[in-house]
Design a protein around this motif. Structure first.
Motif, PDB file in Angstrom:
ATOM      1  N   GLU A 121      -5.219 -10.511  -8.950  1.00  0.00           N
ATOM      2  CA  GLU A 121      -3.787 -10.397  -9.628  1.00  0.00           C
ATOM      3  C   GLU A 121      -4.023  -9.830 -11.301  1.00  0.00           C
ATOM      4  OE1 GLU A 121      -1.864 -13.881  -8.561  1.00  0.00           O
ATOM      5  OE2 GLU A 121      -2.179 -13.537  -6.762  1.00  0.00           O
ATOM      6  N   VAL A 122      -5.098 -10.241 -11.774  1.00  0.00           N
ATOM      7  CA  VAL A 122      -5.214  -9.604 -13.077  1.00  0.00           C
ATOM      8  C   VAL A 122      -5.183  -8.141 -13.141  1.00  0.00           C
ATOM      9  CG1 VAL A 122      -6.894  -9.396 -15.186  1.00  0.00           C
ATOM     10  CG2 VAL A 122      -6.603 -11.758 -13.935  1.00  0.00           C
ATOM     11  N   GLU A 123      -5.762  -7.493 -12.038  1.00  0.00           N
ATOM     12  CA  GLU A 123      -5.978  -6.042 -11.995  1.00  0.00           C
ATOM     13  C   GLU A 123      -4.704  -5.332 -11.580  1.00  0.00           C
ATOM     14  OE1 GLU A 123      -8.295  -5.131 -13.582  1.00  0.00           O
ATOM     15  OE2 GLU A 123      -9.705  -6.959 -13.654  1.00  0.00           O
ATOM     16  N   ILE A 124      -3.846  -6.028 -11.054  1.00  0.00           N
ATOM     17  CA  ILE A 124      -2.290  -5.724 -10.673  1.00  0.00           C
ATOM     18  C   ILE A 124      -1.433  -5.669 -11.780  1.00  0.00           C
ATOM     19  CG2 ILE A 124      -0.559  -5.729  -9.140  1.00  0.00           C
ATOM     20  CD1 ILE A 124      -2.635  -6.623  -6.853  1.00  0.00           C
ATOM     21  N   HIS A 125      -1.547  -6.913 -12.440  1.00  0.00           N
ATOM     22  CA  HIS A 125      -0.551  -7.245 -13.368  1.00  0.00           C
ATOM     23  C   HIS A 125      -1.056  -8.391 -14.182  1.00  0.00           C
ATOM     24  CE1 HIS A 125       3.613  -7.160 -15.691  1.00  0.00           C
ATOM     25  NE2 HIS A 125       3.414  -8.336 -15.536  1.00  0.00           N
ATOM     26  N   TYR A 134      -8.345  14.734  11.920  1.00  0.00           N
ATOM     27  CA  TYR A 134      -8.660  13.304  12.014  1.00  0.00           C
ATOM     28  C   TYR A 134      -8.006  12.492  13.232  1.00  0.00           C
ATOM     29  CZ  TYR A 134      -6.283  14.345   7.637  1.00  0.00           C
ATOM     30  OH  TYR A 134      -5.385  15.011   6.590  1.00  0.00           O
ATOM     31  N   VAL A 135      -8.661  11.718  13.707  1.00  0.00           N
ATOM     32  CA  VAL A 135      -8.259  10.756  14.902  1.00  0.00           C
ATOM     33  C   VAL A 135      -8.215   9.231  14.215  1.00  0.00           C
ATOM     34  CG1 VAL A 135      -8.522  10.010  16.968  1.00  0.00           C
ATOM     35  CG2 VAL A 135      -9.277  12.139  16.738  1.00  0.00           C
ATOM     36  N   PHE A 136      -7.079   8.934  13.914  1.00  0.00           N
ATOM     37  CA  PHE A 136      -7.070   7.392  13.596  1.00  0.00           C
ATOM     38  C   PHE A 136      -6.712   6.548  14.839  1.00  0.00           C
ATOM     39  CE2 PHE A 136      -6.390   9.422   9.407  1.00  0.00           C
ATOM     40  CZ  PHE A 136      -6.937   8.370   8.634  1.00  0.00           C
ATOM     41  N   VAL A 137      -7.683   5.606  14.953  1.00  0.00           N
ATOM     42  CA  VAL A 137      -7.678   4.780  16.149  1.00  0.00           C
ATOM     43  C   VAL A 137      -7.185   3.314  15.976  1.00  0.00           C
ATOM     44  CG1 VAL A 137      -8.874   3.919  18.152  1.00  0.00           C
ATOM     45  CG2 VAL A 137      -9.516   6.228  17.105  1.00  0.00           C
ATOM     46  N   GLY A 138      -5.983   2.909  15.921  1.00  0.00           N
ATOM     47  CA  GLY A 138      -5.397   1.546  15.787  1.00  0.00           C
ATOM     48  C   GLY A 138      -5.213   1.391  14.315  1.00  0.00           C
ATOM     49  N   PRO A 139      -4.674   2.407  13.462  1.00  0.00           N
ATOM     50  CA  PRO A 139      -4.361   1.903  12.066  1.00  0.00           C
ATOM     51  C   PRO A 139      -3.253   1.062  11.725  1.00  0.00           C
ATOM     52  CG  PRO A 139      -3.643   4.140  12.412  1.00  0.00           C
ATOM     53  CD  PRO A 139      -4.082   3.736  13.893  1.00  0.00           C
ATOM     54  N   ILE A 140      -3.241   0.438  10.738  1.00  0.00           N
ATOM     55  CA  ILE A 140      -2.200   0.068   9.872  1.00  0.00           C
ATOM     56  C   ILE A 140      -2.073   0.725   8.650  1.00  0.00           C
ATOM     57  CG2 ILE A 140      -0.969  -2.220   9.065  1.00  0.00           C
ATOM     58  CD1 ILE A 140      -2.188  -3.484  11.161  1.00  0.00           C
ATOM     59  N   PHE A 141      -1.123   1.593   8.421  1.00  0.00           N
ATOM     60  CA  PHE A 141      -1.116   2.022   7.042  1.00  0.00           C
ATOM     61  C   PHE A 141       0.003   1.233   6.131  1.00  0.00           C
ATOM     62  CE2 PHE A 141      -2.108   5.798   9.781  1.00  0.00           C
ATOM     63  CZ  PHE A 141      -3.151   6.161   8.950  1.00  0.00           C
ATOM     64  N   ASN A 142      -0.436   0.499   5.249  1.00  0.00           N
ATOM     65  CA  ASN A 142       0.473  -0.205   4.436  1.00  0.00           C
ATOM     66  C   ASN A 142       0.215   0.007   2.932  1.00  0.00           C
ATOM     67  OD1 ASN A 142      -1.706  -1.876   3.802  1.00  0.00           O
ATOM     68  ND2 ASN A 142      -1.263  -3.560   4.855  1.00  0.00           N
ATOM     69  N   ASP A 143       0.677  -0.689   1.970  1.00  0.00           N
ATOM     70  CA  ASP A 143       0.592  -0.211   0.644  1.00  0.00           C
ATOM     71  C   ASP A 143      -0.732  -0.480   0.096  1.00  0.00           C
ATOM     72  OD1 ASP A 143       1.328  -2.893   1.110  1.00  0.00           O
ATOM     73  OD2 ASP A 143       2.267  -3.159  -0.853  1.00  0.00           O
ATOM     74  N   LEU A 185     -11.917  -2.462  -7.251  1.00  0.00           N
ATOM     75  CA  LEU A 185     -10.684  -3.371  -7.566  1.00  0.00           C
ATOM     76  C   LEU A 185      -9.998  -2.600  -8.743  1.00  0.00           C
ATOM     77  CD1 LEU A 185      -8.800  -5.616  -7.458  1.00  0.00           C
ATOM     78  CD2 LEU A 185     -10.509  -7.158  -8.454  1.00  0.00           C
ATOM     79  N   LEU A 186     -10.727  -2.453  -9.746  1.00  0.00           N
ATOM     80  CA  LEU A 186     -10.279  -1.683 -10.974  1.00  0.00           C
ATOM     81  C   LEU A 186      -9.226  -0.451 -10.460  1.00  0.00           C
ATOM     82  CD1 LEU A 186     -12.951  -1.916 -13.446  1.00  0.00           C
ATOM     83  CD2 LEU A 186     -11.438  -3.388 -13.212  1.00  0.00           C
ATOM     84  N   GLU A 187      -9.460   0.298  -9.763  1.00  0.00           N
ATOM     85  CA  GLU A 187      -8.990   1.630  -9.268  1.00  0.00           C
ATOM     86  C   GLU A 187      -7.977   1.175  -8.316  1.00  0.00           C
ATOM     87  OE1 GLU A 187      -7.937   5.549  -8.524  1.00  0.00           O
ATOM     88  OE2 GLU A 187      -9.745   4.824  -9.739  1.00  0.00           O
ATOM     89  N   TRP A 188      -8.157   0.210  -7.380  1.00  0.00           N
ATOM     90  CA  TRP A 188      -7.037   0.033  -6.564  1.00  0.00           C
ATOM     91  C   TRP A 188      -5.830  -0.991  -7.242  1.00  0.00           C
ATOM     92  CZ3 TRP A 188      -5.466  -4.872  -5.009  1.00  0.00           C
ATOM     93  CH2 TRP A 188      -4.838  -5.149  -3.922  1.00  0.00           C
ATOM     94  N   GLY A 189      -6.331  -1.737  -8.179  1.00  0.00           N
ATOM     95  CA  GLY A 189      -5.470  -2.575  -8.755  1.00  0.00           C
ATOM     96  C   GLY A 189      -4.386  -1.614  -9.415  1.00  0.00           C
ATOM     97  N   SER A 190      -5.068  -0.644 -10.089  1.00  0.00           N
ATOM     98  CA  SER A 190      -4.163   0.230 -10.845  1.00  0.00           C
ATOM     99  C   SER A 190      -3.198   0.893 -10.197  1.00  0.00           C
ATOM    100  CB  SER A 190      -4.810   1.265 -11.754  1.00  0.00           C
ATOM    101  OG  SER A 190      -5.740   2.065 -11.125  1.00  0.00           O
ATOM    102  N   ARG A 191      -3.552   1.496  -8.834  1.00  0.00           N
ATOM    103  CA  ARG A 191      -2.637   2.128  -8.092  1.00  0.00           C
ATOM    104  C   ARG A 191      -1.708   1.351  -7.489  1.00  0.00           C
ATOM    105  NH1 ARG A 191      -4.818   7.318  -6.122  1.00  0.00           N
ATOM    106  NH2 ARG A 191      -6.338   7.900  -7.564  1.00  0.00           N
ATOM    107  N   VAL A 192      -2.100   0.103  -7.076  1.00  0.00           N
ATOM    108  CA  VAL A 192      -1.218  -0.745  -6.233  1.00  0.00           C
ATOM    109  C   VAL A 192      -0.147  -1.127  -7.499  1.00  0.00           C
ATOM    110  CG1 VAL A 192      -0.725  -3.170  -5.353  1.00  0.00           C
ATOM    111  CG2 VAL A 192      -2.547  -1.545  -4.396  1.00  0.00           C
ATOM    112  N   SER A 206       0.900   0.630  -9.991  1.00  0.00           N
ATOM    113  CA  SER A 206       1.903   1.598 -10.062  1.00  0.00           C
ATOM    114  C   SER A 206       2.706   1.761  -8.939  1.00  0.00           C
ATOM    115  CB  SER A 206       1.115   3.093 -10.156  1.00  0.00           C
ATOM    116  OG  SER A 206       1.831   4.237 -10.073  1.00  0.00           O
ATOM    117  N   ALA A 207       2.356   1.394  -7.724  1.00  0.00           N
ATOM    118  CA  ALA A 207       3.311   1.500  -6.436  1.00  0.00           C
ATOM    119  C   ALA A 207       4.364   0.212  -6.684  1.00  0.00           C
ATOM    120  CB  ALA A 207       2.567   1.466  -5.126  1.00  0.00           C
ATOM    121  N   ASN A 208       3.967  -0.866  -7.005  1.00  0.00           N
ATOM    122  CA  ASN A 208       4.794  -2.076  -7.166  1.00  0.00           C
ATOM    123  C   ASN A 208       5.828  -1.669  -8.438  1.00  0.00           C
ATOM    124  OD1 ASN A 208       3.420  -3.451  -5.360  1.00  0.00           O
ATOM    125  ND2 ASN A 208       2.560  -4.983  -6.572  1.00  0.00           N
TER     126      ASN A 208
END
Length: 589
Positions: A499-503, A306-315, A571-578, A580-582
């Protein structure tokens, strides 16, 4: 300029007026600054007056090609300059000393995170007060005027404190040209007693900047292209993923050249949406790990290169660090560096040069595109609704999708609008902006003001949550004052849904406002503004028909009522994973 397509340019064209040689009486700092802003492409400056900047504002108003836009507060003036820079390539705001500067600071930090050249100008103390023991108003009560400067040093690429006319010309032009070269904000403080005093260095119109293009190290470029071509030509099913730094690298044209030549599928990272053409036959959607567009994530993560062109990999973009990407399979192309798997990393190789050169060396390979087409199933339509059933958010965005054209632009506020707008398919030339790296709620109100002021040929469609709107609502007033005709969808679901879906907690529930009544009160019969409340799909259809028909020249504010738990599945999926990371526990010491 195509909205969102590029920031600044290599060599700025001469201004509409030929350079004028005047006598010293016409050459003032204020006039020079006004002419310089016009010359680099700024036609609108967003401001909040304060006693230290009033004389400077007089000089900006005197410039016939410059329009001063008074905002309700400094934060929104900064957000507006950010939105303006996204559409026009560069933006500017003017505030007063410290109370104004520290208020706009948050917006400037956001512009820094998004690589936007914003010229932040502050009216500073009288030049005679520097070096004295005097305590001035608008400070924290110490005889030290550097507090504001020190704050801005962390979020700008250059700072200029102009308190002496002898070096003012050099300081101003150095700061402004640095903003354009670095594609970052700069801070300029100008003593309040200097803008109207003639000085011989300002006796002529500013000479247009020539910003010398950066040229790649030829040997490094050749080595990078050879290594990447060998890597990719051995791969069975390679893919390309565009990221947000395509903009700062001015590499969109080169990216398209590569995509056309190689035949690989092209995906986009969420923060790069709007920078990659979605009408391209090989476009497969947004790559966002577990919340990618259907079938896009599977194709990217199953690729052998895979060629990632100009990515930002953040949380956030990595969905709580859960991307299934292996470093040894990845080529990462940054604006000035190329890194190949676990192997070589070559610097002073510029993205546009690299992509254009690589396009000429790759064998055409459409395997992954064919795989995608074999497995692709078109997304389902929202279920049919009963006549008076409450409006669902997925139905709202089905209708927003139908509104889009090359004459529109989408601005997505931080929150569930990130996920819902990400699923919109952008027609050719449709603008798209959001602030993913900094994620400051309320950004979109000011950004909509600035973007619409810059891109008058487009109708802006802004999707804003009620919680975010409460942060910056006042500058709806400025949109009406400027005669803008944006369509704002205010999604009223009673709180900070992302924010509800994160915490979740009671702090995520907000006081409900009568939003249309608030906007009507701001309108107050002056200018063109139309509001509507929408609770069902039929009411939504009617409101959209009015906004795009008889009210097409008005600012249209449509309050959409949604259930507090009506969120995108992403958002439901993303919120639960973020979440977990937090909530990772501290590493053992």
């Amino acid at each position: 300029m195509e909205a969102g397509n590029k920031i600044g340019s290599t060599a700025h064209p001469t201004s509409l007026h030929p350079p004028v040689r005047g006598d010293a009486t016409s050459g003032t700092l204020g006039r020079h600054l006004a002419r310089r802003l016009v010359e680099i492409g700024v036609k609108d400056v967003f401001s909040v007056p304060g006693d230290f900047n009033l004389t400077l504002l007089d000089h900006l108003i005197e410039e016939p090609e410059l329009n001063l836009v008074g905002c309700c507060n400094e934060l929104n003036a900064g957000y507006a300059a950010d939105g303006y820079a996204r559409a026009k390539g560069v933006g500017a705001c003017v505030v007063t000393f410290t109370v104004g500067g520290l208020s706009v600071l948050n917006a400037i930090a956001g512009a820094y995170s998004e690589n936007l050249p914003v010229i932040c100008i502050v009216g500073g103390p009288n030049s005679n007060d520097y070096g004295t023991n005097r305590i001035l108003h608008h400070t924290i009560g110490l005889p030290d005027f550097t507090q504001e400067l020190r704050c801005f040093q962390a979020v700008t690429c250059a700072q200029a404190v102009v308190n002496n006319l002898d070096d003012a010309h050099e300081l101003l032009d150095t700061a402004i040209s640095t903003a354009l070269k670095e594609s970052k904000p700069v801070y300029i403080s100008i003593s309040c007693n200097l803008p109207g005093i003639p000085h011989p260095t300002f006796a002529r119109d500013p000479v247009p900047f020539f910003l010398a293009p950066k040229v790649s190290n030829q040997l490094g470029l050749e080595a990078a292209v050879e290594a990447c071509a060998n890597f990719l030509n051995k791969a069975v099913k390679p893919v390309i993923v565009g990221g947000p730094k395509l903009r700062v690298a001015k590499a969109q044209k080169a990216f398209l050249e590569l995509a056309d030549a190689c035949g690989y599928p092209i995906a986009v990272m969420p923060s790069g949406k709007g920078l990659v053409p979605e009408h391209h036959p090989h476009f497969i959607g947004t790559y966002w790990g577990a919340v990618s567009t259907s079938f896009c994530g599977e194709i990217v993560e199953s690729a052998d290169a895979y060629v990632f062109v100009g990515p930002i990999f953040n949380d956030y973009s990595s969905v709580g660090y859960s991307l299934l990407i292996k470093k040894e399979k990845a080529i990462v192309v940054q604006p000035n560096r190329v890194t190949i798997g676990n192997g070589p990393s070559l610097g002073w190789v510029f993205m546009a040069d690299f992509l254009s050169a690589l396009a000429k060396k790759l064998k055409r390979n459409t395997t992954a595109v064919e795989n995608y087409r074999r497995i692709f199933v078109p997304p389902g339509m929202p279920l049919k609704h009963g006549n008076d059933e409450p409006l669902r958010v997925n139905v709202l965005f089905k209708h927003i999708q139908e509104m889009l054209s090359g004459d529109s632009a989408v601005i997505a506020e931080t929150g569930d609008s990130w996920f819902n707008c990400q699923k919109l398919h952008l027609p050719e030339n449709c603008g798209y902006e959001f602030q993913m790296q900094y994620g400051s709620i309320g950004w979109s109100v000011g950004a909509t003001l600035g973007y619409a002021q810059a891109a008058k040929d487009k109708r802006v469609i802004a999707c804003i949550g009620d919680g975010s709107f409460q942060v910056t609502a006042q500058d709806i007033s400025t949109m009406i004052r400027c005669g803008q005709r944006s369509i704002i969808f205010l999604i009223n679901n009673g709180g900070y849904t992302i924010e509800v879906e994160i915490h979740d907690g009671p702090y995520n529930v907000i006081k409900n406002w009568n939003y249309t009544a608030l906007v009507d009160a701001i309108h107050n019969g002056e200018g063109k503004c139309w509001t509507a409340k929408v609770r069902t799909e039929d009411e939504l259809k009617e409101a959209i028909a009015t906004a795009t028909g008889e009210q097409k020249d008005s600012l249209c504010f449509i309050e959409v009522f949604a259930h507090k738990d009506d969120t995108s599945k992403e958002l439901l999926e993303w919120g639960s994973r973020v979440s977990s990371a937090n909530s990772r526990p501290p590493n053992p010491q």
